[in-house]
Design a protein around this motif. Structure first.
Motif, PDB file in Angstrom:
ATOM      1  N   ARG A  94      -3.527  -1.720  -1.928  1.00  0.00           N
ATOM      2  CA  ARG A  94      -2.287  -1.896  -2.686  1.00  0.00           C
ATOM      3  C   ARG A  94      -1.139  -1.134  -2.047  1.00  0.00           C
ATOM      4  NH1 ARG A  94      -5.724  -1.502  -7.509  1.00  0.00           N
ATOM      5  NH2 ARG A  94      -5.342   0.730  -7.403  1.00  0.00           N
ATOM      6  N   ASP A  95      -1.432   0.059  -1.531  1.00  0.00           N
ATOM      7  CA  ASP A  95      -0.395   0.853  -0.876  1.00  0.00           C
ATOM      8  C   ASP A  95       0.121   0.144   0.377  1.00  0.00           C
ATOM      9  OD1 ASP A  95       1.193   3.270  -0.637  1.00  0.00           O
ATOM     10  OD2 ASP A  95      -0.094   3.754   1.087  1.00  0.00           O
ATOM     11  N   GLU A  97      -0.002  -3.063   0.987  1.00  0.00           N
ATOM     12  CA  GLU A  97       0.736  -4.249   0.553  1.00  0.00           C
ATOM     13  C   GLU A  97       2.135  -3.868   0.064  1.00  0.00           C
ATOM     14  OE1 GLU A  97      -1.880  -5.888  -2.366  1.00  0.00           O
ATOM     15  OE2 GLU A  97      -3.181  -6.838  -0.878  1.00  0.00           O
ATOM     16  N   ALA A  98       2.241  -2.760  -0.660  1.00  0.00           N
ATOM     17  CA  ALA A  98       3.544  -2.298  -1.139  1.00  0.00           C
ATOM     18  C   ALA A  98       4.444  -1.909   0.038  1.00  0.00           C
ATOM     19  CB  ALA A  98       3.375  -1.123  -2.091  1.00  0.00           C
ATOM     20  N   GLN A  99       3.866  -1.253   1.041  1.00  0.00           N
ATOM     21  CA  GLN A  99       4.651  -0.902   2.231  1.00  0.00           C
ATOM     22  C   GLN A  99       5.153  -2.161   2.937  1.00  0.00           C
ATOM     23  OE1 GLN A  99       2.278   1.542   4.805  1.00  0.00           O
ATOM     24  NE2 GLN A  99       2.463   3.369   3.523  1.00  0.00           N
ATOM     25  N   ARG A 101       5.676  -5.159   1.589  1.00  0.00           N
ATOM     26  CA  ARG A 101       6.739  -5.768   0.776  1.00  0.00           C
ATOM     27  C   ARG A 101       8.054  -5.000   0.922  1.00  0.00           C
ATOM     28  NH1 ARG A 101       2.480  -6.112  -2.935  1.00  0.00           N
ATOM     29  NH2 ARG A 101       3.297  -4.292  -4.055  1.00  0.00           N
ATOM     30  N   GLN A 102       7.962  -3.670   0.924  1.00  0.00           N
ATOM     31  CA  GLN A 102       9.172  -2.862   1.071  1.00  0.00           C
ATOM     32  C   GLN A 102       9.826  -3.107   2.431  1.00  0.00           C
ATOM     33  OE1 GLN A 102      10.644  -0.924  -1.328  1.00  0.00           O
ATOM     34  NE2 GLN A 102      12.326  -0.837   0.157  1.00  0.00           N
ATOM     35  N   ARG A 105      11.614  -6.405   2.250  1.00  0.00           N
ATOM     36  CA  ARG A 105      12.860  -6.265   1.480  1.00  0.00           C
ATOM     37  C   ARG A 105      13.928  -5.569   2.310  1.00  0.00           C
ATOM     38  NH1 ARG A 105       9.425  -5.282  -3.034  1.00  0.00           N
ATOM     39  NH2 ARG A 105       9.509  -3.046  -2.643  1.00  0.00           N
TER      40      ARG A 105
END
Length: 128
Positions: A94-95, A97-99, A101-102, A105
């Motif tokens: 999850r970490d 994946e969040a990186q 996505r960030q 963005r």
């Protein structure tokens, strides 16, 4: 008389195993007194032999129950470790994946900012 005693003893051993909560199969060894038992059959009355046999069967059932409990405890510890490892792996995934996505963005925002400024600049991504 002996075969009747063995037949009832087998049923009693099965009942003791079921009441003790063990899932181990009742074998013929549990259903019959062993030859290595410490008493002599000829020296004792039928009631004494039956009482001693019951005591041995209870002891065996208790040992089987304790062994099953130890195995269940080991299995529970193993499952706990596996759950912790799986949770850790999910957290890391999850970490990451969040990186990702960030970063996407940030890249979109940067490109939008460049377009708004009206500049045509060739910049390498990611900026560091």
């Amino acid at each position: 008389m002996t075969s009747l005693l063995h037949r009832h003893a087998g049923r009693l051993a099965l009942l003791l195993c079921l009441l003790g909560g063990t899932s181990l199969p009742v074998t013929a060894a549990l259903a019959r007194p062993s030859a290595a038992e410490p008493y002599s059959i000829a020296d004792r009355s039928s009631d004494d032999r039956h009482r001693d046999w019951l005591k041995v069967q209870r002891s065996r059932a208790q040992q089987a129950y304790q062994q099953t409990q130890r195995r269940l405890d080991q299995l529970e510890r193993c499952l706990d470790r596996s759950r912790r490892n799986q949770e850790r792996d999910q957290c890391l995934r999850r970490d990451l994946e969040a990186q990702e996505r960030q970063m996407q963005r940030d890249q979109r925002d940067w490109q939008l900012l460049i377009r708004r400024q009206g500049r045509t600049a060739l910049l390498s991504w990611p900026l560091r």
